[in-house]
Design an enzyme around this catalytic site. Structure first.
Site, short mmCIF file in Angstrom:
data_model
loop_
_atom_site.label_atom_id
_atom_site.label_comp_id
_atom_site.label_asym_id
_atom_site.label_seq_id
_atom_site.Cartn_x
_atom_site.Cartn_y
_atom_site.Cartn_z
N ASP A 29 0.94 -1.08 0.25
CA ASP A 29 -0.14 -0.08 -0.02
C ASP A 29 0.98 1.20 0.24
O ASP A 29 1.87 1.33 0.84
CB ASP A 29 -1.01 -0.09 1.22
CG ASP A 29 -2.03 0.86 1.01
OD1 ASP A 29 -3.13 0.44 1.23
OD2 ASP A 29 -1.60 2.42 1.16
N GLN A 90 -14.97 1.87 0.92
CA GLN A 90 -14.13 1.55 -0.26
C GLN A 90 -13.90 2.88 -1.07
O GLN A 90 -15.01 3.59 -1.42
CB GLN A 90 -15.03 0.45 -1.02
CG GLN A 90 -14.45 0.16 -2.38
CD GLN A 90 -14.79 -1.00 -3.06
OE1 GLN A 90 -16.09 -0.97 -2.91
NE2 GLN A 90 -14.16 -1.77 -3.79
N HIS A 96 -10.28 -4.96 -3.00
CA HIS A 96 -8.82 -5.27 -2.56
C HIS A 96 -8.85 -5.67 -1.13
O HIS A 96 -9.76 -5.32 -0.25
CB HIS A 96 -8.21 -3.77 -2.45
CG HIS A 96 -8.71 -2.77 -2.07
ND1 HIS A 96 -9.75 -2.27 -2.85
CD2 HIS A 96 -8.66 -1.98 -1.02
CE1 HIS A 96 -10.08 -1.01 -2.25
NE2 HIS A 96 -9.78 -0.97 -1.22
N HIS A 98 -7.07 -5.63 2.28
CA HIS A 98 -6.00 -5.13 3.28
C HIS A 98 -5.32 -6.00 4.16
O HIS A 98 -6.14 -6.91 5.01
CB HIS A 98 -6.60 -3.97 4.21
CG HIS A 98 -7.10 -2.61 3.32
ND1 HIS A 98 -6.41 -1.54 3.04
CD2 HIS A 98 -8.31 -2.23 2.85
CE1 HIS A 98 -6.82 -0.50 2.40
NE2 HIS A 98 -8.08 -1.07 2.21
P1 5GP Z 1 -10.10 1.59 0.37
O1 5GP Z 1 -10.10 2.70 1.26
O2 5GP Z 1 -10.50 1.88 -1.03
O3 5GP Z 1 -10.21 0.36 0.98
O4 5GP Z 1 -8.45 1.59 0.33
C1 5GP Z 1 -7.64 1.80 -0.63
C2 5GP Z 1 -6.10 1.62 -0.35
O5 5GP Z 1 -5.25 1.96 -1.79
C3 5GP Z 1 -5.47 2.79 0.46
O6 5GP Z 1 -5.17 2.03 1.69
C4 5GP Z 1 -4.62 3.44 -0.22
O7 5GP Z 1 -3.69 3.75 0.78
C5 5GP Z 1 -4.25 2.77 -1.33
N1 5GP Z 1 -3.60 3.28 -2.42
C6 5GP Z 1 -4.25 4.37 -3.17
N2 5GP Z 1 -3.60 4.81 -4.14
C7 5GP Z 1 -2.68 3.88 -4.08
C8 5GP Z 1 -1.46 3.77 -5.27
O8 5GP Z 1 -1.52 4.51 -6.23
N3 5GP Z 1 -0.66 2.93 -5.01
C9 5GP Z 1 -0.67 1.96 -3.89
N4 5GP Z 1 0.31 1.11 -3.74
N5 5GP Z 1 -1.77 2.08 -3.10
C10 5GP Z 1 -2.60 3.17 -3.37
#
Ligand code: 5GP
Ligand code: ZN
Length: 135
Positions: A29, A90, A96, A98
């Site tokens: 991440d 999300q 995804h 985590h």
């Molecule tokens: P969500 O909030 O959708 O469950 O989590 C999305 C995750 O994607 C977050 O933990 C965020 O840090 C990660 N993330 C967002 N943009 C990028 C990126 O460009 N590269 C990587 N490796 N992780 C990302």
């Protein structure tokens, strides 16, 4: 498709890719909540878990299992989380999982600390939910 995770899969944007299988990929991440915060995603763009095929699903969770044994080596305990839908938290609309290494010195609590205690449900509400959810 303007999906950041699809762009990681196609190598349009860089990521620290840890492991790739036929249908899934795992990478660090970019904004980690803890040291060793890993994401595991299906290669096909799917917004929710239930949108994946059985094959994609089993491949994804097989890779989750593989990566957990790695992330667990950081602190000894790993939080698994899926925000399955916008209201569930999300932000990236591509499935995804985590994997967040946890320790008793971090500031996060158990899933229960996200809510103001448990609900008191009536017998009819429980029966109604039971009927809605049972298969
Ligand atoms: P969500 O909030 O959708 O469950 O989590 C999305 C995750 O994607 C977050 O933990 C965020 O840090 C990660 N993330 C967002 N943009 C990028 C990126 O460009 N590269 C990587 N490796 N992780 C990302
Ligand atoms: Zn995508």
């Amino acid at each position: 498709m303007n999906c950041i995770f699809c762009k990681i899969i196609s190598r349009e944007i860089p990521a620290k890719i840890l492991k790739e299988t036929t249908n899934s990929i795992s990478f660090l991440d970019a904004f980690p909540l803890a040291k060793g915060h890993v994401l595991v995603i299906p290669k096909n763009h799917r917004q929710k878990i239930q949108d994946m095929t059985e094959k994609e699903n089993s491949d994804l969770f097989s890779l989750v299992r593989t990566m957990i044994s790695k992330s667990d080596s950081i602190t000894g305990s790993t939080l698994l989380a899926v925000h399955n839908g916008i209201d569930a938290g999300q932000e990236v609309p591509h499935v995804h999982v985590h994997l967040v290494p946890r320790s008793n010195s971090d500031s996060a609590g158990a899933i229960h600390s996200m809510f103001n205690g448990s609900l008191k449900l009536s017998d009819s509400e429980i029966e109604d939910l039971y009927e809605k959810l049972k298969i």
